[in-house]
Design a protein around this motif. Structure first.
Motif, mmCIF file in Angstrom:
data_model
loop_
_atom_site.group_PDB
_atom_site.id
_atom_site.type_symbol
_atom_site.label_atom_id
_atom_site.label_comp_id
_atom_site.label_asym_id
_atom_site.label_seq_id
_atom_site.Cartn_x
_atom_site.Cartn_y
_atom_site.Cartn_z
ATOM 1 N N TYR A 127 -5.071 19.018 2.739
ATOM 2 C CA TYR A 127 -3.952 19.345 3.619
ATOM 3 C C TYR A 127 -2.584 18.854 3.142
ATOM 4 C CZ TYR A 127 -7.462 20.766 7.021
ATOM 5 O OH TYR A 127 -8.493 21.397 7.649
ATOM 6 N N ASN A 128 -2.532 18.158 2.022
ATOM 7 C CA ASN A 128 -1.248 17.721 1.462
ATOM 8 C C ASN A 128 -0.400 16.984 2.511
ATOM 9 O OD1 ASN A 128 0.726 17.431 -0.533
ATOM 10 N ND2 ASN A 128 1.728 19.355 0.018
ATOM 11 N N LEU A 129 -0.934 15.898 3.035
ATOM 12 C CA LEU A 129 -0.278 15.137 4.094
ATOM 13 C C LEU A 129 0.836 14.237 3.565
ATOM 14 C CD1 LEU A 129 -3.507 14.050 6.004
ATOM 15 C CD2 LEU A 129 -1.928 15.878 6.660
ATOM 16 N N THR A 130 0.694 13.758 2.339
ATOM 17 C CA THR A 130 1.677 12.848 1.765
ATOM 18 C C THR A 130 1.700 12.987 0.249
ATOM 19 O OG1 THR A 130 2.273 10.504 1.453
ATOM 20 C CG2 THR A 130 -0.067 11.000 1.753
ATOM 21 N N SER A 131 2.874 12.767 -0.333
ATOM 22 C CA SER A 131 2.990 12.791 -1.798
ATOM 23 C C SER A 131 2.580 11.455 -2.405
ATOM 24 C CB SER A 131 4.430 13.121 -2.201
ATOM 25 O OG SER A 131 5.317 12.142 -1.698
ATOM 26 N N ILE A 132 2.428 10.445 -1.559
ATOM 27 C CA ILE A 132 2.027 9.108 -2.010
ATOM 28 C C ILE A 132 0.506 9.014 -1.983
ATOM 29 C CG2 ILE A 132 2.158 6.631 -1.531
ATOM 30 C CD1 ILE A 132 4.886 7.151 -0.236
ATOM 31 N N GLU A 133 -0.121 8.793 -3.123
ATOM 32 C CA GLU A 133 -1.587 8.813 -3.207
ATOM 33 C C GLU A 133 -2.186 7.495 -3.684
ATOM 34 O OE1 GLU A 133 -2.288 12.134 -5.772
ATOM 35 O OE2 GLU A 133 -1.996 13.598 -4.160
ATOM 36 N N ASP A 134 -1.381 6.638 -4.295
ATOM 37 C CA ASP A 134 -1.858 5.351 -4.808
ATOM 38 C C ASP A 134 -2.084 4.379 -3.652
ATOM 39 O OD1 ASP A 134 -2.138 3.274 -7.029
ATOM 40 O OD2 ASP A 134 -0.501 2.453 -5.823
ATOM 41 N N ASP A 135 -3.179 3.618 -3.704
ATOM 42 C CA ASP A 135 -3.530 2.693 -2.621
ATOM 43 C C ASP A 135 -2.411 1.697 -2.327
ATOM 44 O OD1 ASP A 135 -5.967 3.934 -2.408
ATOM 45 O OD2 ASP A 135 -7.105 2.361 -3.432
ATOM 46 N N VAL A 136 -1.885 1.085 -3.376
ATOM 47 C CA VAL A 136 -0.835 0.080 -3.198
ATOM 48 C C VAL A 136 0.403 0.714 -2.565
ATOM 49 C CG1 VAL A 136 0.783 -1.439 -4.419
ATOM 50 C CG2 VAL A 136 -1.643 -1.424 -5.046
ATOM 51 N N ALA A 137 0.778 1.891 -3.040
ATOM 52 C CA ALA A 137 1.961 2.570 -2.506
ATOM 53 C C ALA A 137 1.761 2.970 -1.051
ATOM 54 C CB ALA A 137 2.290 3.791 -3.360
ATOM 55 N N ILE A 138 0.560 3.409 -0.696
ATOM 56 C CA ILE A 138 0.275 3.766 0.697
ATOM 57 C C ILE A 138 0.426 2.540 1.599
ATOM 58 C CG2 ILE A 138 -1.569 4.447 2.302
ATOM 59 C CD1 ILE A 138 -2.569 6.370 0.099
ATOM 60 N N ILE A 139 -0.127 1.413 1.163
ATOM 61 C CA ILE A 139 -0.058 0.184 1.964
ATOM 62 C C ILE A 139 1.384 -0.275 2.142
ATOM 63 C CG2 ILE A 139 -0.608 -2.285 1.953
ATOM 64 C CD1 ILE A 139 -3.325 -1.497 0.689
ATOM 65 N N ILE A 140 2.164 -0.243 1.067
ATOM 66 C CA ILE A 140 3.538 -0.749 1.140
ATOM 67 C C ILE A 140 4.489 0.275 1.758
ATOM 68 C CG2 ILE A 140 5.521 -1.593 -0.173
ATOM 69 C CD1 ILE A 140 3.167 -3.536 -0.153
ATOM 70 N N LYS A 141 4.483 1.501 1.223
ATOM 71 C CA LYS A 141 5.490 2.489 1.613
ATOM 72 C C LYS A 141 5.165 3.224 2.912
ATOM 73 C CE LYS A 141 7.291 3.365 -3.025
ATOM 74 N NZ LYS A 141 7.618 4.395 -4.041
ATOM 75 N N HIS A 142 3.914 3.173 3.339
ATOM 76 C CA HIS A 142 3.548 3.798 4.612
ATOM 77 C C HIS A 142 3.223 2.748 5.679
ATOM 78 C CE1 HIS A 142 3.950 7.850 3.435
ATOM 79 N NE2 HIS A 142 2.818 8.006 2.808
ATOM 80 N N PHE A 143 2.234 1.893 5.422
ATOM 81 C CA PHE A 143 1.784 0.941 6.443
ATOM 82 C C PHE A 143 2.857 -0.120 6.744
ATOM 83 C CE2 PHE A 143 -2.979 1.588 5.172
ATOM 84 C CZ PHE A 143 -2.905 2.886 5.628
ATOM 85 N N LEU A 144 3.289 -0.837 5.703
ATOM 86 C CA LEU A 144 4.265 -1.899 5.932
ATOM 87 C C LEU A 144 5.601 -1.344 6.406
ATOM 88 C CD1 LEU A 144 2.150 -3.664 4.491
ATOM 89 C CD2 LEU A 144 4.048 -4.852 3.389
ATOM 90 N N ASP A 145 6.028 -0.257 5.803
ATOM 91 C CA ASP A 145 7.280 0.369 6.197
ATOM 92 C C ASP A 145 7.270 0.711 7.687
ATOM 93 O OD1 ASP A 145 9.877 1.650 5.248
ATOM 94 O OD2 ASP A 145 8.900 3.370 6.197
ATOM 95 N N SER A 146 6.129 1.187 8.184
ATOM 96 C CA SER A 146 5.996 1.541 9.602
ATOM 97 C C SER A 146 6.066 0.311 10.499
ATOM 98 C CB SER A 146 4.676 2.284 9.841
ATOM 99 O OG SER A 146 4.646 3.512 9.149
ATOM 100 N N LEU A 147 5.474 -0.789 10.056
ATOM 101 C CA LEU A 147 5.438 -2.001 10.880
ATOM 102 C C LEU A 147 6.809 -2.663 11.013
ATOM 103 C CD1 LEU A 147 2.063 -3.548 9.667
ATOM 104 C CD2 LEU A 147 2.519 -2.398 11.846
ATOM 105 N N LEU A 148 7.757 -2.322 10.139
ATOM 106 C CA LEU A 148 9.097 -2.883 10.241
ATOM 107 C C LEU A 148 9.773 -2.504 11.554
ATOM 108 C CD1 LEU A 148 10.442 -2.305 6.601
ATOM 109 C CD2 LEU A 148 9.608 -4.455 7.594
ATOM 110 N N TYR A 149 9.369 -1.383 12.146
ATOM 111 C CA TYR A 149 9.954 -0.945 13.426
ATOM 112 C C TYR A 149 9.703 -1.972 14.536
ATOM 113 C CZ TYR A 149 10.641 3.831 11.604
ATOM 114 O OH TYR A 149 11.046 4.932 10.891
ATOM 115 N N LEU A 150 8.669 -2.769 14.364
ATOM 116 C CA LEU A 150 8.326 -3.748 15.405
ATOM 117 C C LEU A 150 9.427 -4.789 15.602
ATOM 118 C CD1 LEU A 150 4.539 -4.292 14.590
ATOM 119 C CD2 LEU A 150 5.493 -3.137 16.594
ATOM 120 N N CYS A 151 10.354 -4.895 14.673
ATOM 121 C CA CYS A 151 11.448 -5.854 14.822
ATOM 122 C C CYS A 151 12.315 -5.538 16.032
ATOM 123 C CB CYS A 151 12.301 -5.915 13.559
ATOM 124 S SG CYS A 151 13.308 -4.449 13.229
ATOM 125 N N PHE A 152 12.284 -4.269 16.493
ATOM 126 C CA PHE A 152 13.090 -3.861 17.644
ATOM 127 C C PHE A 152 12.234 -3.433 18.844
ATOM 128 C CE2 PHE A 152 16.650 -2.917 14.530
ATOM 129 C CZ PHE A 152 17.509 -3.895 15.022
#
Length: 217
Positions: free
Chosen positions: A52-77
């Protein structure tokens, strides 16, 4: 798999050091159930992405940092209380699903017009047992429900985001959007009646800047 889980744990611990998370949520960084949910999410994302081509990011490390961690930054507000949140243009669930994994007290609605991406979101909701998450397969413009907070990633300009989604905000509610480039130029185009607040972060490994912007009328 063990190495991946350890890297995920270290990455979540990094988020804890940024004062993004409350004390209660900092402890969740070492919660095995939380870690397992993120591992399931990562594996499902990679599996579905082949078709389904959900994301251009396919590497495990990149998914964790650029998707998971990036999303959790919103919790600051996002304060420690029950709130309703709409994730507009959720795509593969970012930032809504990582936020939902950490904050089961929040009522989160993922708004995504694509049926393929909505199908993935429904699958991940079931896999992770996220009972506090709803999925709406529609364009944001036709939604009439109102929310305490409306979030989005850098899908559009800040000005376009608030113009197209203002009808979704409750009185005293606010917007959160993530930006990495041209943030100062975009902020200048906002109407003067918006109160703005910005937190700046640097994502580890990739040394990438992220700005989480809070916008309130």
């Amino acid at each position: 798999m063990q190495d991946l889980k350890e890297f995920l744990k270290q990455s979540l611990n990094y988020i804890a050091t940024l004062s993004v998370l409350s004390q209660n949520n900092q402890e969740k960084c070492f919660n095995n159930e939380i870690l397992e949910k993120f591992i399931i999410y990562l594996n499902e994302l990679k599996k579905w992405n082949k078709t389904y081509n959900l994301t251009s990011i396919e590497d495990d490390v990149a998914i964790i940092i650029k998707h998971f961690l990036d999303s959790l930054l919103y919790l600051c507000f996002i304060p420690e209380k029950q709130l309703s949140i709409a994730d507009v243009g959720s795509g593969a669930g970012f930032p809504g699903v990582p936020i939902a994994i950490f904050r089961p007290d929040l009522k989160i609605t993922l708004i995504e017009p694509s049926w393929k991406k909505s199908a993935f979101l429904k699958n991940i909701k079931n896999k992770l047992e996220l009972k506090h998450v709803d999925i709406i397969q529609e364009n944001a413009e036709v939604i009439r429900e109102k929310f305490d907070i409306v979030v989005s990633r850098a899908l559009w300009s800040i000005k376009d985001f608030v113009e197209k989604c203002s009808h979704l905000i409750k009185i005293n509610g606010y917007f959160l959007i993530s930006k990495s480039l041209k943030i100062n130029e975009e902020m200048k185009k906002l109407p003067a009646y918006f109160e703005t607040e910005t937190n700046e972060f640097v994502l580890p490994v990739f040394n990438a800047k992220r700005f989480i912007v809070k916008l309130k009328k």
